[in-house]
Design a protein around this motif. Structure first.
Motif, PDB file in Angstrom:
ATOM      1  N   HIS C  12       0.832  -1.115  -0.101  1.00  0.00           N
ATOM      2  CA  HIS C  12       0.097   0.168   0.136  1.00  0.00           C
ATOM      3  C   HIS C  12       0.776   1.314   0.030  1.00  0.00           C
ATOM      4  CE1 HIS C  12       0.615   1.390   4.268  1.00  0.00           C
ATOM      5  NE2 HIS C  12       0.982  -0.046   4.276  1.00  0.00           N
ATOM      6  N   LEU C  13       2.138   1.257   0.030  1.00  0.00           N
ATOM      7  CA  LEU C  13       3.042   2.186   0.190  1.00  0.00           C
ATOM      8  C   LEU C  13       3.246   2.473  -1.365  1.00  0.00           C
ATOM      9  CD1 LEU C  13       5.585   1.439   3.279  1.00  0.00           C
ATOM     10  CD2 LEU C  13       3.643   3.070   2.967  1.00  0.00           C
ATOM     11  N   LEU C  14       3.219   1.887  -2.251  1.00  0.00           N
ATOM     12  CA  LEU C  14       3.521   1.943  -3.827  1.00  0.00           C
ATOM     13  C   LEU C  14       3.035   3.453  -4.041  1.00  0.00           C
ATOM     14  CD1 LEU C  14       5.211   0.050  -5.012  1.00  0.00           C
ATOM     15  CD2 LEU C  14       3.464  -0.925  -6.276  1.00  0.00           C
ATOM     16  N   PRO C  15       1.698   3.923  -3.978  1.00  0.00           N
ATOM     17  CA  PRO C  15       1.555   5.032  -4.505  1.00  0.00           C
ATOM     18  C   PRO C  15       2.408   6.437  -3.930  1.00  0.00           C
ATOM     19  CG  PRO C  15      -0.387   4.063  -3.971  1.00  0.00           C
ATOM     20  CD  PRO C  15       0.707   3.427  -3.509  1.00  0.00           C
ATOM     21  N   GLY C  16       3.149   6.279  -2.832  1.00  0.00           N
ATOM     22  CA  GLY C  16       3.893   7.085  -2.367  1.00  0.00           C
ATOM     23  C   GLY C  16       5.095   7.375  -3.052  1.00  0.00           C
ATOM     24  N   ALA C  18       4.963   8.238  -5.949  1.00  0.00           N
ATOM     25  CA  ALA C  18       4.702   9.518  -6.742  1.00  0.00           C
ATOM     26  C   ALA C  18       5.176  10.703  -5.957  1.00  0.00           C
ATOM     27  CB  ALA C  18       3.225   9.166  -7.148  1.00  0.00           C
TER      28      ALA C  18
END
Lengths: 676, 100, 109
Positions: C12-16, C18
């Motif tokens: 869930h940290l993946l969009p971070g 960006a």
């Protein structure tokens, strides 16, 4: 008062007015539109007579431009116009006369018999008169094609008049489809002529020349002004002539497109008399005569016309020998006689062909109307084997029918003898130089025997002998509205041969060939001399010299064969109780009675061959073409289906997308703006 | 005086930390806190340029921005309350009715 | 016994990423920039200067006039308070004229 040629459009417009009146107001009128039609055709007849006498005095043909449909100069413009010359004046006279008589006859055949739906009938007849007269007066091939099609439509409407039964609509469809098949080639021919010559006019006006004149220049001089699409001009003109011939063969019921005419007898008998005897089937032959300046340039096309004509004459005559119904015999007789006309035109006998057209129109209409009278008398039973002995009960009908039959069989001095004899003579003169024409002549000659035979078989079975059924003993009588046209046509059938009695002229030295002189005048490119010049100079078609001995010999031969046919029929059928002698032919009779299985063959062509091609085309259309269109839309639908899943409803996803977009924008602007 | 670009760097860092919070956190209240962080990053930027140019409107403007941030948080808390009432959870990823 | 809070790591940290990317871009831009020497604020208390500048009470202080903005932000704060209270109000059965904001579920909670 302006000259009558100014009123020429009215000849066609009057029946159109009666069409509108009969269609919309017919049901309120006492005779359901008949009187409107009778007055209109009477008016047209008077105008046609007046026009005829005017043309007799004039030298040049009268052309008039009516309306321009498409007004571009390159490559061609489409116009409507009128051409009144010797040929069209003669044809106008024939068509208006027969039309008028048929309308009068219909009062007795349809109104007095209590038929229903009469406004539709009279509207159809009037529309037919309008289209046929417009076709005759057409000044260019495109306009002729338009009205050719319209005439076919009226034929369809009228054949299928009693559409609530099974047979008439089917016969109407068959007539329309078979003629339409021929008209497809005609259309290609018209387009070809327009593309080749840039004009489809029959006669030159002002600056433009007619397409026969252009064709002649192309063959004798240079072919610079015509586009022959890479072919040799002679070959290309032959191709065009044969394409137009397709429509002619369909409309004039020549082999193999003859199958619709016997079935067209499902229509009311006045319709058969008008359309399928005298006028619509004449449209094909008239077209060839109109375009004769073009056909004369192509000896191949002429040979094909003559051969097909001779073959059809014999072919149909053999089938007429075994028929039971009176109208069927007359139908096959019509096919056969039109074969003679085509034989004449193909053999270079322009005058002979038009002469036979004229006499045939008169006596065939007479025979059909007579058959109609007999049918009414027999309470609408057509089977000849149920008739017999009618000559005592129906004397007027008998004598007029006899006059028509003698003319049809070609017995001297009735009109059919003179015209048929001239046809055969022209064919013989050419046949002595050319074996193809000799074969055509031979077939035409043999058909004379059969013609005499089946004609008098019909007469003897119907009118002579003992009555074979109760109805024949006391037939239904009818009034003067049916007898008067018969009397008029009967008188004409006797005398109309006088207009061109060539053998008698040769014998006595008197100048009796009025029809030939009639066609010597006219526009310089539309005369018999010009056609003769084209045939001999340009096409190299040479007839044997005109000699008295040959003419009398051929006349005697055809007369002898006709009398022989009549004698055989007399021996076999002119007895109190004739038997069906044709049964003795056994299997030949089966073949003839089934029309050489041509109908089944054509149905097989349609169902076995064409339907499969059509099915394949349909699959292609639905699969490939519709599939391509559906595919485009399905791409859009599918793409939309997938792309909308971006809207997940989760806010953080949207924020992520925003951020990514911002980063991309910044990087792009930075790279472009030199920030780094 | 510290050069302006380090202030800008600080402001960018604070902004991106707030953005990181928005992108990865699921609790709505943490979401609001991250928004606050982003607003304050903008404030830092304003003050930095006010010091750079010597014009005080930057600092005055940042005061107004702060007041606006406070108002926005007040309304935001109200919205979160309604959200909790409807979806029984302050998780922003559960409120997904308005989707395809 | 309670466990200490653990840092939750996962996909869930993946969009971070960006956000990290945005930071790198901005850092790359800012560190290359060159500004002229910063001007200060002169002598005296900065806070006092801010107050004078807000209402343009002293013309020698360079600033824009924020009087209208001051009044408007006052109105905005009041509106925000009212809005927050209205949103937070629990719908009662006998409250007339209240807007139901329950998303159409129709039952009382």
């Amino acid at each position: 008062m302006a000259g009558p040629l100014e009123f020429a459009p009215a000849i066609a417009a009057l029946p159109f007015v009666s069409f509108v009146i009969a269609l919309f107001f017919g049901r309120y009128m006492p005779k359901k539109g008949a009187l409107a039609g009778i007055t209109a055709t009477a008016g047209s007849l008077l105008l046609a007579i007046w026009t005829y006498f005017t043309v007799m005095g004039n030298g040049e043909p009268h052309t008039e431009h009516l309306h321009t449909l498409v007004a571009v100069a390159e490559p061609f413009s489409l116009e409507l116009g009128i051409l009144i010359d010797q040929l069209s004046a003669l044809m106008l006279l024939i068509v208006t006369l027969i039309s008028f008589l048929v309308f009068v006859f219909s009062l007795g055949y349809m109104n007095d018999e209590g038929e229903t739906g009469l406004p539709r009938y009279y509207a159809g007849l009037s529309l037919f008169s309008f289209s046929m007269l417009s076709f005759v007066m057409a000044s260019n091939l495109f306009m002729a094609f338009m009205f050719f099609e319209l005439v076919g439509l009226c034929s369809y409407l009228l054949i299928g008049f009693w559409f609530r039964e099974d047979a008439p609509p089917s016969a109407a469809k068959k007539a329309f489809i078979v003629t339409r098949f021929g008209d497809y080639f005609f259309l290609i021919g018209v387009v070809g002529i327009l593309a080749t010559f840039g004009t489809s006019a029959f006669i030159g006006t002002g600056g433009t020349e007619s397409f026969p004149a252009l064709a002649e220049h192309a063959l004798t001089g240079s072919a610079d002004h015509v586009h022959t699409f890479g072919f040799d001009p002679q070959t290309w003109f032959t191709i065009l002539a044969l394409l137009v011939l397709g429509g002619v063969m369909g409309k004039s019921a020549q082999f193999p497109l003859h199958t619709w005419l016997p079935d067209a007898m499902e229509g009311p008998t006045p319709v058969s008399a008008l359309i399928h005897a005298a006028t619509m089937v004449a449209a094909g032959v008239y077209l060839v005569a109109r375009m004769y300046g073009f056909y004369a340039l192509s000896p191949t096309a002429l040979a094909i016309i003559a051969f097909v004509g001779g073959f059809t004459a014999l072919f149909a005559a053999t089938m007429g020998v075994v028929k039971r119904e009176i109208k069927q015999v007359l139908a096959y007789s019509t096919i056969s006689q039109y074969g003679y006309m085509m034989l004449a035109l193909g053999a270079g006998g322009y005058v002979a062909g038009v002469f036979h057209l004229t006499t045939h129109a008169v006596f065939k209409a007479l025979l059909f109307l007579g058959a109609g009278a007999v049918i009414v008398a027999m309470h609408h039973d057509e089977d000849m084997w149920k008739m017999g002995g009618l000559k005592n009960e129906l004397p007027v009908t008998y004598y007029t029918f006899l006059a028509g039959s003698l003319a049809l069989a070609g017995i001297i001095p009735f009109s059919g003898f003179w015209s048929k004899d001239e046809v055969l003579y022209e064919a013989l003169r050419l046949g002595l130089n050319d074996p193809v024409f000799m074969a055509a002549y031979a077939m035409g000659l043999i058909a004379v025997f059969f013609t005499g035979f089946y004609t008098f078989r019909m007469v003897f079975l119907t009118f002579h002998g003992e009555p074979r059924t109760n109805i024949a003993e006391s037939p239904h009588q009818y009034g003067w509205n049916m007898k008067a046209p018969l009397v008029v046509l009967g008188a004409l059938a006797v005398v109309v041969g006088l207009i061109n009695m060539a053998p008698l002229a040769k014998l006595t030295g008197m100048d009796l060939t009025y029809l030939h002189h009639w066609f010597e005048n006219g526009g310089e490119l539309l005369t018999v001399e010009h056609y003769h010049h084209l045939l001999t100079e340009v096409s190299g078609v040479h007839h044997v010299e005109n000699s008295t001995g040959l003419m009398l010999g051929s006349g005697a031969l055809s007369l002898g064969l006709a009398l022989a046919g009549v004698a055989v029929a007399h021996v076999l059928y002119n007895v109190p109780s004739p038997e069906e002698h044709t049964d003795k032919l056994g299997s030949i009779k089966t073949v003839l009675f089934n029309n050489y299985y041509q109908d089944e063959y054509q149905v097989w062509l349609a169902e076995g061959l064409t339907a499969n091609v059509a099915r394949a085309a349909n699959t292609f259309d639905q699969g490939v073409i519709d599939g391509a269109v559906n595919g485009v839309s399905s791409v859009s639908l599918f793409a939309g289906e997938r792309v909308r899943r971006i809207q997940t409803g989760v806010v953080t996803n949207y924020a992520a997308l925003l951020t990514v977009g911002l980063v991309v924008l910044l990087v792009a602007m930075g790279l472009l703006g030199g920030w780094f | 005086m510290i050069a302006a670009k380090y202030y800008l760097l600080l402001s960018a860092a604070v902004f991106c930390i707030g953005l990181f919070g928005i992108l990865t956190r699921r609790n709505a209240l943490i979401f609001l806190m991250s928004i606050e962080l982003m607003l304050n990053a903008a404030n830092i930027n304003l003050v930095a340029f006010s010091a750079q140019h010597g014009n005080l409107s930057g600092q005055v403007f940042s005061l107004f921005t702060m007041a606006l941030a406070a108002a926005e948080v007040a309304v935001g808390i109200g919205i979160i309350l309604v959200l909790y009432r409807n979806f029984d959870d302050v998780d922003v990823t559960t409120a997904t009715s308005m989707r395809w | 016994m309670t466990t200490r809070p653990r840092l939750k790591l996962g996909s869930h940290l993946l969009p971070g990423l960006a956000a990290v990317a945005l930071f790198t871009v901005m850092a790359a831009v800012f560190l290359q920039g060159n500004f002229p020497a910063p001007a200060g604020f002169g002598e005296g208390s900065v806070l006092r200067s801010i107050g004078m500048a807000m209402f343009a009470l002293e013309p020698s202080i360079p600033s824009a006039n924020f009087l209208v903005a001051f009044e408007i932000i006052d109105v905005v704060l009041v509106a925000a308070l009212v809005g927050a209270v209205m949103l937070a109000r629990r719908e009662g059965n006998d409250s007339s004229g209240s807007v139901r904001t329950d998303g159409g579920r129709g039952d009382d909670r």
